[in-house]
Design an enzyme around this catalytic site. Structure first.
Site, PDB file in Angstrom:
ATOM      1  N   HIS A 130       0.874  -1.167   0.000  1.00 20.39           N
ATOM      2  CA  HIS A 130       0.000   0.000   0.000  1.00 20.39           C
ATOM      3  C   HIS A 130       0.914   1.221   0.000  1.00 20.39           C
ATOM      4  CE1 HIS A 130      -3.493   2.375   0.736  1.00 20.39           C
ATOM      5  NE2 HIS A 130      -3.007   2.854   1.863  1.00 20.39           N
ATOM      6  N   LYS A 151      -0.510  10.710   0.943  1.00 22.66           N
ATOM      7  CA  LYS A 151       0.356  10.131  -0.098  1.00 22.66           C
ATOM      8  C   LYS A 151      -0.081  10.583  -1.491  1.00 22.66           C
ATOM      9  CE  LYS A 151      -0.216   5.766   1.057  1.00 22.66           C
ATOM     10  NZ  LYS A 151      -0.997   5.906   2.311  1.00 22.66           N
ATOM     11  N   ASP A 169      -1.691   4.181  -4.645  1.00 26.36           N
ATOM     12  CA  ASP A 169      -2.391   3.274  -3.735  1.00 26.36           C
ATOM     13  C   ASP A 169      -1.818   1.866  -3.606  1.00 26.36           C
ATOM     14  OD1 ASP A 169      -4.763   2.891  -1.953  1.00 26.36           O
ATOM     15  OD2 ASP A 169      -5.080   1.273  -3.391  1.00 26.36           O
ATOM     16  N   ARG A 235      18.346  14.113  13.305  1.00 30.60           N
ATOM     17  CA  ARG A 235      17.991  15.467  12.942  1.00 30.60           C
ATOM     18  C   ARG A 235      19.008  16.144  12.040  1.00 30.60           C
ATOM     19  NH1 ARG A 235      15.583  20.243  16.684  1.00 30.60           N
ATOM     20  NH2 ARG A 235      16.174  21.798  15.156  1.00 30.60           N
TER      21      ARG A 235
END
Lengths: 315, 91
Positions: A130, A151, A169, A235
């Site tokens: 997916h 998405k 999808d 980070r």
């Protein structure tokens, strides 16, 4: 994923249902001389120039005998290359045993090469995920994330920015030789996507034929993560994360998403930075090395020095 | 009255406050609501910003002034003092 093997069926079409169980291809060579030890009947048998020339030098009776022996072994199929004339005894035997017999105009070596690539893809492990797949600056980026994280919106924005759509999808991923993972749309109508608020759209109609690709090698995995669930482990971008896809380790980036931020721009920049790293420019490491030199020499930037920077750097 | 707390912290990491450590400091600092500042001589850095922390270019044993202003400033200072003593768990 179409490979032109230019195969033409000559005879034995009834046997096309035979199952091919291995991606390997073989030239029967010694088997034609009657030597069947270690012969692999489960493979596609390719008759090249050498085999056919050898066979034409034999008597018709001998040829018939060889083909009877060979084709009695339930071969998946036989391919004669270079468009060579096929011995009539072979055609007869192929009809009798219902063994598919093909002819190709390709030369033997290139036929075998292409056939192996094609077969390994067909036989390789595959998985449906997916996700969305977009080609960004030539890199196939697999976009992962929970339902509703955005998405499709991210994909749409990337396509609007000139990148190429592969799948929305559901993506079929296929592992092939050379450590590559290829993705293609799982939907039969490949270039449609669903965008909340708009509905189903056709990417080709709206953005043109250059905005889509049928398949693409996955070069990077990008996870869209909810802002409050995002783990800030990396980070400074010093470390490179990996994501395992069909036992291949791929570079992985995670992008925190919240309203008002554009994950598409972040994804574009992350892809560009990854391309730069591959070319040897690792910004975070270069920055750190410069910083370490500065720490070592303890030459702090004085307040005066960074006045000159003022208009370039915003602290 | 503004809630303001202050302390002195010492860099304990072998190679000073380099990028990896700056990343850990900023991640921790960002978990507080308070505004957190680190001062090395005349350089002031926002502890929640990596780029700002890099400006400090602080080697091992450097003493920095830690100032927190905000509702959780006391907790922030106490916990950050501990974290600096531990080098944020980094070498």
């Amino acid at each position: 994923m179409q490979y032109e093997l230019s195969l033409r069926l000559i005879s034995g079409g009834e046997g096309l249902e035979r199952e091919l169980t291995t991606p390997q291809v073989t030239r029967p060579g010694l088997a034609l001389a009657g030597y069947f030890k270690h012969f692999s009947p489960e493979r596609i048998q390719v008759l090249g120039q050498q085999e056919v020339t050898y066979l034409t030098d034999l008597t018709s009776e001998r040829r018939r005998h060889i083909f009877e022996q060979l084709l009695s072994q339930q071969l998946p199929c036989i391919v004669v290359t270079r468009g060579q004339e096929i011995p009539p005894e072979l055609i007869e035997e192929s009809r009798r045993t219902q063994t598919p017999l093909f002819s190709t105009r390709m030369a033997t070596a290139s036929f075998i090469g292409r056939a192996i690539v094609f077969l390994e893809e067909e036989f390789g492990p595959s998985e449906v995920v997916h996700a969305n797949l977009v080609e960004v600056y030539g890199v196939g980026v697999l976009i992962l994330g929970k339902s509703g994280i955005g998405k499709s919106e991210c994909t749409l924005e990337l396509v609007k920015r000139g990148h190429r759509f592969v799948a929305d999808d559901s993506v079929i991923l296929k592992h092939i030789t050379g450590h590559r993972v290829i993705g293609t749309s799982a939907h039969p109508l490949k270039h449609y996507m669903e965008v909340r608020g708009i509905g189903i759209i056709d990417v080709v109609t709206l953005f043109g034929v250059t905005s889509v690709r049928s398949h693409k090698r996955v070069g990077m995995v990008c996870s869209l993560e909810a802002w409050d669930e995002y783990q800030e482990d990396n980070r400074a971008g010093l470390d490179e994360e990996e994501f395992e896809l069909l036992s291949e380790k791929l570079p992985h980036i995670r992008i925190p998403v919240r309203p008002g931020r554009s994950p598409a721009v972040m994804l574009e920049v992350a892809t560009t930075d990854w391309l730069a790293r591959r070319m040897g420019h690792f910004a975070a490491r270069e920055f750190n090395e410069a910083l370490l030199r500065q720490i070592e020499s303890q030459q702090h930037l004085s307040a005066k020095e960074f006045e000159d920077w003022d208009d370039q750097v915003d602290f | 009255m503004t809630d303001r707390h202050e302390a002195t912290v010492t860099i304990t990491n072998e190679r000073g406050l380099h990028l990896h450590v700056a990343g850990l400091v900023s991640k921790r600092a960002a978990s507080y609501q308070s505004e957190i500042t680190l001062i090395n001589r005349d350089i002031k850095a926002n502890a929640k910003s990596i780029m700002s922390l890099a400006l400090l270019a602080a080697p091992k044993t450097t003493k920095l002034t830690l100032i927190a202003v905000g509702p959780d400033s006391e907790q922030a200072v106490n916990e950050l003092v501990e974290a600096f003593a531990d080098g944020f768990g980094a070498p």
